[in-house]
Design an enzyme around this catalytic site. Structure first.
Site, short mmCIF file in Angstrom:
data_model
loop_
_atom_site.label_atom_id
_atom_site.label_comp_id
_atom_site.label_asym_id
_atom_site.label_seq_id
_atom_site.Cartn_x
_atom_site.Cartn_y
_atom_site.Cartn_z
N ILE A 29 0.84 -1.20 0.00
CA ILE A 29 0.00 0.00 0.00
C ILE A 29 0.87 1.25 0.00
O ILE A 29 1.65 1.48 0.93
CB ILE A 29 -0.93 0.02 1.23
CG1 ILE A 29 -1.79 -1.25 1.25
CG2 ILE A 29 -1.81 1.27 1.21
CD1 ILE A 29 -2.66 -1.37 2.49
N TYR B 27 18.20 -0.01 9.03
CA TYR B 27 18.11 1.12 9.95
C TYR B 27 16.64 1.51 10.13
O TYR B 27 15.83 1.33 9.24
CB TYR B 27 18.99 2.30 9.52
CG TYR B 27 18.67 2.99 8.20
CD1 TYR B 27 19.26 2.58 7.00
CD2 TYR B 27 17.82 4.10 8.15
CE1 TYR B 27 19.01 3.23 5.81
CE2 TYR B 27 17.56 4.76 6.96
CZ TYR B 27 18.16 4.32 5.79
OH TYR B 27 17.91 4.98 4.60
N ASP C 41 9.32 -0.37 1.90
CA ASP C 41 9.37 -0.96 0.57
C ASP C 41 10.81 -1.28 0.16
O ASP C 41 11.07 -2.28 -0.51
CB ASP C 41 8.69 -0.05 -0.47
CG ASP C 41 9.05 1.41 -0.30
OD1 ASP C 41 8.64 2.23 -1.15
OD2 ASP C 41 9.76 1.78 0.66
N ARG C 42 11.74 -0.44 0.62
CA ARG C 42 13.16 -0.73 0.35
C ARG C 42 13.58 -2.02 1.06
O ARG C 42 14.28 -2.86 0.50
CB ARG C 42 14.05 0.40 0.88
CG ARG C 42 14.31 1.50 -0.11
CD ARG C 42 15.02 2.64 0.55
NE ARG C 42 16.46 2.52 0.46
CZ ARG C 42 17.31 3.26 1.17
NH1 ARG C 42 16.85 4.15 2.04
NH2 ARG C 42 18.61 3.11 1.04
#
Lengths: 205, 205
Positions: A6, A68, A74-75
């Site tokens: 999303i 981190y 999403d990364r």
């Protein structure tokens, strides 16, 4: 099992091996009956989801020692899909992340293609031109569209190549960037591959 | 003799070896009595100047076979100052141009530091952070300010270095970029050096 990504404006669903994209406005989370494993950056949809028993937030599955804390979800998901390589997610931003032996090595964030073009056009009417995606990035430019395209893309593409690892391209501009990174593998569903791997690993309590 | 670089918002004067900067609003061209050699991108000031007999447009001095016709006049001027090298003008844009044997080899245009930061902040509130100019550009980032700074500057700095020529830095952000290009020579007056060389060569009829 359904996978769901999303964003702020669109919802990406992966079910029965097929991908569907909807606008956030058209999406009602209650309509999905199966177990849904999701990531979300959308605060208002999150409120509607948090009480649904069949929706499972993949944030709980992440081993946060690997990444981190302010890193975009999403990364993290696309990184989870790759044990060894450079992950380039070419969307509204172009994120570049490095994985080695299944561990996150860090990365960086460049502007996306549209954001960069818009930024140039704001600088000066003379720079309100489209990028030339046929340009040879190895040649110094002698006209304005090439100068902008080379100025934005050549440094980035060369930096990605010089990381010296297999390159995985994903995101809306993946195919466009693949012209300049012919050795890269385009994986449009990389985020879902990452989500699947994470689910297989199980919840981190 | 006075040298004058007229931008959209400021006027840069070079007289008696000294540089003065004024805002366009505060500047009246009629107040200068000496011969003035100028470049200008300011259409409205140009109208006030074109009837003044002591004002000489340096566009007439340029050998246009050396450059491309839509190339910014300020870029041409800094290129004229250098026979062999890379000229980096770090202003609202960061322009990078290559000179070899006194001939123009082409270049490219990157966003300036402020334009880049603003573009990131427009992408997402999460990216509305300042660049970290203490960052080590050779290291992949593991926090957001570093990720943006590395994402924007590392590719650009490395590209400039890999051109493999002496580097001349000028423009408002020259000193900032010189942190990352320690081998570069900072020449704040590069545009006036170029204008002087051009005047010595004489008018191209």
């Amino acid at each position: 099992m359904i996978l769901c990504d999303i964003g702020n404006t669109s919802v990406d669903l992966f079910m029965d091996g097929k991908r569907t994209k909807l606008s956030v406005a058209d999406f009602n989370p209650v309509t999905l009956q199966d177990d849904v494993y999701y990531v979300s950056v959308n605060a208002s949809l999150n409120e509607r989801i948090c009480d649904l028993m069949n929706w499972h937030d993949l944030r709980a599955f992440i081993d946060w020692d690997k990444y981190y804390s302010t890193m975009g979800i999403d990364r993290i998901m696309v990184c989870e899909a790759v044990d060894e390589g450079v992950i380039v997610d070419a969307g509204s931003a172009i994120t570049v992340d490095l994985m080695q032996d299944g561990l996150y090595q860090g990365g960086f964030i460049a502007l996306g293609l549209r954001a960069a073009q818009e930024a140039y056009s704001r600088l000066s009417p003379a720079l309100n031109v489209s990028f030339n995606f046929e340009v040879d990035l190895t040649i110094m430019a002698k006209n304005t569209p090439d100068a902008l395209t080379v100025g934005f893309l050549a440094p980035l593409i060369e930096k990605i190549e010089r990381l010296g690892k297999p390159i995985f391209l994903t995101g809306g501009d993946a195919h466009l960037l693949s012209r300049f990174l012919p050795e890269a593998v385009v994986r449009e569903d990389l985020i879902f591959q990452g989500m699947n791997k994470l689910i297989e690993k199980g919840v981190k309590c």
